[in-house]
Design a protein around this motif. Structure first.
Motif, PDB file in Angstrom:
ATOM      1  N   GLN A  41      88.725  37.113  11.769  1.00  0.00           N
ATOM      2  CA  GLN A  41      88.414  36.374  10.743  1.00  0.00           C
ATOM      3  C   GLN A  41      87.190  37.382  10.258  1.00  0.00           C
ATOM      4  OE1 GLN A  41      89.969  34.466   8.371  1.00  0.00           O
ATOM      5  NE2 GLN A  41      87.893  34.388   7.228  1.00  0.00           N
ATOM      6  N   GLU A  42      86.250  37.442  10.847  1.00  0.00           N
ATOM      7  CA  GLU A  42      84.960  38.534  10.895  1.00  0.00           C
ATOM      8  C   GLU A  42      85.357  40.066  10.107  1.00  0.00           C
ATOM      9  OE1 GLU A  42      81.111  39.795  12.483  1.00  0.00           O
ATOM     10  OE2 GLU A  42      81.732  38.352  14.160  1.00  0.00           O
ATOM     11  N   ARG A  69      79.536  46.591  12.476  1.00  0.00           N
ATOM     12  CA  ARG A  69      79.833  45.637  13.079  1.00  0.00           C
ATOM     13  C   ARG A  69      81.392  45.802  12.680  1.00  0.00           C
ATOM     14  NH1 ARG A  69      79.462  42.489  16.618  1.00  0.00           N
ATOM     15  NH2 ARG A  69      80.387  40.151  15.995  1.00  0.00           N
ATOM     16  N   ILE A  70      82.013  46.520  12.695  1.00  0.00           N
ATOM     17  CA  ILE A  70      83.866  46.750  12.156  1.00  0.00           C
ATOM     18  C   ILE A  70      83.815  47.439  13.160  1.00  0.00           C
ATOM     19  CG2 ILE A  70      85.923  47.823  10.837  1.00  0.00           C
ATOM     20  CD1 ILE A  70      85.008  46.814   8.741  1.00  0.00           C
ATOM     21  N   GLU A 111      89.022  51.959  15.418  1.00  0.00           N
ATOM     22  CA  GLU A 111      87.423  51.983  15.876  1.00  0.00           C
ATOM     23  C   GLU A 111      86.528  53.544  15.313  1.00  0.00           C
ATOM     24  OE1 GLU A 111      85.321  53.064  19.546  1.00  0.00           O
ATOM     25  OE2 GLU A 111      87.055  51.019  19.797  1.00  0.00           O
ATOM     26  N   THR A 112      87.435  54.527  15.604  1.00  0.00           N
ATOM     27  CA  THR A 112      87.216  55.015  14.874  1.00  0.00           C
ATOM     28  C   THR A 112      87.169  55.692  13.711  1.00  0.00           C
ATOM     29  OG1 THR A 112      88.547  56.617  16.490  1.00  0.00           O
ATOM     30  CG2 THR A 112      88.197  58.060  14.503  1.00  0.00           C
ATOM     31  N   ALA A 116      84.079  56.349  10.433  1.00  0.00           N
ATOM     32  CA  ALA A 116      84.146  57.218   9.301  1.00  0.00           C
ATOM     33  C   ALA A 116      83.596  56.369   8.691  1.00  0.00           C
ATOM     34  CB  ALA A 116      85.246  57.815   9.870  1.00  0.00           C
ATOM     35  N   LEU A 117      83.598  55.521   8.555  1.00  0.00           N
ATOM     36  CA  LEU A 117      83.283  54.839   7.379  1.00  0.00           C
ATOM     37  C   LEU A 117      81.962  54.481   7.194  1.00  0.00           C
ATOM     38  CD1 LEU A 117      83.661  53.165   4.436  1.00  0.00           C
ATOM     39  CD2 LEU A 117      84.168  50.548   6.497  1.00  0.00           C
TER      40      LEU A 117
END
Length: 149
Positions: A41-42, A69-70, A111-112, A116-117
């Motif tokens: 959800q987060e 945070r992602i 995660e990668t 990159a974002l």
């Protein structure tokens, strides 16, 4: 008489302990499922926040903390699938446990992509942010295709 009493007490204690253990396992399983749902959800909220920055043609740098945070959420997510948490109110596919290495690789890819974002957001170029955001979405979808029922 004392032996009968002690034997009865021991038997009652074992039954209570086993019942409590079962309740603990069910509780731990429900906690893991809830933790996974809260985590996702987060991530959904974070993805929505990034999309809003892109749609509003906002400041690319605003995406950096969201993307980081992602990444952190994804690092946590892969740990939220202990043995025995595969049933109940969950959409987790059995492949998570039967293909653990593949699941962990898919999580690492997410995660990668999040990293990159974050990197794209540091460039200040919203076009790069939008492209990196698209890759995060693709990575997310690829994991769902295989590891979500």
């Amino acid at each position: 008489m004392i032996r009968k009493f002690l034997a009865g007490a021991l038997a009652l204690g074992l039954v209570a302990g086993l019942a409590g253990g079962t309740a603990y396992v069910a509780h731990a399983q429900a906690d893991a499922i809830k933790a996974r749902k809260d985590n996702r959800q987060e991530v959904r909220q974070a993805m929505g926040a990034v999309k809003k920055v892109i749609d509003d043609k906002g400041n690319a740098a605003d995406v950096t903390p969201i993307a980081l945070r992602i990444v952190e959420l994804e690092k946590q997510f892969v740990t939220l699938f202990p043995a025995g948490s595969d049933s109940g109110d969950t959409k987790a596919a059995a492949a998570i446990w039967s293909d653990r290495a593949g699941f962990e690789a898919a999580s690492k890819a997410m995660e990668t992509a999040g990293g990159a974002l974050a990197e794209a957001s540091r460039s200040g170029d919203l076009t790069k942010v939008a492209a990196a955001f698209g890759e995060v979405g693709k990575t997310c979808g690829a994991c769902h295709d295989k590891y979500r029922r």
